[in-house]
Design a protein around this motif. Structure first.
Motif, PDB file in Angstrom:
ATOM      1  N   ARG A  38       0.843  -1.183   0.000  1.00 51.87           N
ATOM      2  CA  ARG A  38       0.000   0.000   0.000  1.00 51.87           C
ATOM      3  C   ARG A  38       0.878   1.232   0.000  1.00 51.87           C
ATOM      4  O   ARG A  38       2.042   1.190   0.412  1.00 51.87           O
ATOM      5  N   GLN A  39       0.274   2.322  -0.461  1.00 52.87           N
ATOM      6  CA  GLN A  39       1.044   3.559  -0.576  1.00 52.87           C
ATOM      7  C   GLN A  39       0.141   4.759  -0.363  1.00 52.87           C
ATOM      8  O   GLN A  39      -0.986   4.806  -0.871  1.00 52.87           O
ATOM      9  N   VAL A  40       0.646   5.714   0.403  1.00 49.03           N
ATOM     10  CA  VAL A  40      -0.021   7.004   0.564  1.00 49.03           C
ATOM     11  C   VAL A  40       0.849   8.047  -0.098  1.00 49.03           C
ATOM     12  O   VAL A  40       2.071   7.885  -0.201  1.00 49.03           O
ATOM     13  N   LYS A  43       4.802   9.036   0.504  1.00 48.99           N
ATOM     14  CA  LYS A  43       5.504   7.995   1.262  1.00 48.99           C
ATOM     15  C   LYS A  43       5.887   6.839   0.349  1.00 48.99           C
ATOM     16  O   LYS A  43       5.320   6.654  -0.725  1.00 48.99           O
ATOM     17  N   ARG A  45       6.229   2.944  -0.898  1.00 39.74           N
ATOM     18  CA  ARG A  45       5.292   1.824  -0.932  1.00 39.74           C
ATOM     19  C   ARG A  45       5.594   0.892   0.251  1.00 39.74           C
ATOM     20  O   ARG A  45       6.730   0.487   0.461  1.00 39.74           O
ATOM     21  N   GLU A  89      -5.835   5.240   9.406  1.00 42.87           N
ATOM     22  CA  GLU A  89      -4.457   5.135   8.911  1.00 42.87           C
ATOM     23  C   GLU A  89      -4.274   4.027   7.889  1.00 42.87           C
ATOM     24  O   GLU A  89      -3.190   3.886   7.311  1.00 42.87           O
ATOM     25  N   THR A  91      -5.983   4.121   5.210  1.00 43.83           N
ATOM     26  CA  THR A  91      -6.280   4.807   3.960  1.00 43.83           C
ATOM     27  C   THR A  91      -5.035   4.837   3.076  1.00 43.83           C
ATOM     28  O   THR A  91      -3.979   5.304   3.490  1.00 43.83           O
ATOM     29  N   ALA A  92      -5.166   4.316   1.875  1.00 42.55           N
ATOM     30  CA  ALA A  92      -4.028   4.209   0.959  1.00 42.55           C
ATOM     31  C   ALA A  92      -4.511   3.619  -0.363  1.00 42.55           C
ATOM     32  O   ALA A  92      -5.662   3.162  -0.468  1.00 42.55           O
ATOM     33  N   TYR A  94      -3.969   0.451  -2.526  1.00 45.85           N
ATOM     34  CA  TYR A  94      -3.490  -0.904  -2.291  1.00 45.85           C
ATOM     35  C   TYR A  94      -3.139  -1.552  -3.628  1.00 45.85           C
ATOM     36  O   TYR A  94      -3.938  -1.529  -4.575  1.00 45.85           O
ATOM     37  N   GLN A 119      -8.059   2.188  -4.477  1.00 49.30           N
ATOM     38  CA  GLN A 119      -8.068   3.138  -3.360  1.00 49.30           C
ATOM     39  C   GLN A 119      -8.954   2.622  -2.238  1.00 49.30           C
ATOM     40  O   GLN A 119     -10.108   2.228  -2.465  1.00 49.30           O
ATOM     41  N   THR A 121     -10.332   4.157   1.360  1.00 50.04           N
ATOM     42  CA  THR A 121     -10.437   5.345   2.195  1.00 50.04           C
ATOM     43  C   THR A 121     -11.279   4.997   3.406  1.00 50.04           C
ATOM     44  O   THR A 121     -12.414   4.531   3.267  1.00 50.04           O
TER      45      THR A 121
END
Length: 124
Positions: A38-40, A43, A45, A89, A91-92, A94, A119, A121
């Protein structure tokens, strides 16, 4: 060429559960393992875990142990990620990925094929 397509993301509330799917298509699909990341924004991955394709053995990052479960249906060429007790937290975007060679690792660069991401959320 192998294609990976994630699905199942969306807007959920904290405490809910969600199951993401990753369907593989293309030429004969027989990876050594498949993983979830996952990645926001802003940041790197983040590794979630992987499952070996033949034996179905799983390995998880410490940060997700206990709430995340990876499974696969090899007959359908599909991998799943079930997330329980979702938190904001989580939320990302995937991503699923396939690693065609040994050894399987937590490093994104070691994976050969990637999906486009889905996504997730999580709202309070």
């Amino acid at each position: 060429q192998v294609q990976l397509i994630e699905s199942g993301g969306g807007l959920v509330q904290a405490g809910d559960s969600l199951r993401l799917s990753c369907a593989a298509s293309g030429r004969t699909f027989s990876p050594y393992a498949m993983g979830w990341f996952r990645q926001v924004p802003g940041k790197e991955r983040e590794f979630i875990g992987f499952i070996t394709w033949n034996k179905g053995s799983t390995f998880y990052a410490d940060s997700v142990m206990g709430r995340f479960t990876i499974s696969r249906d090899s007959a359908k060429n599909t991998m799943y990620l079930e997330i329980n007790n979702l938190k904001p937290e989580d939320t990302a975007v995937y991503y699923c990925a396939a690693d065609t060679t040994m050894p399987v690792t937590s490093q994104p660069d070691e994976y050969d094929y990637w999906g486009q991401g889905t996504q997730v959320t999580v709202s309070l």
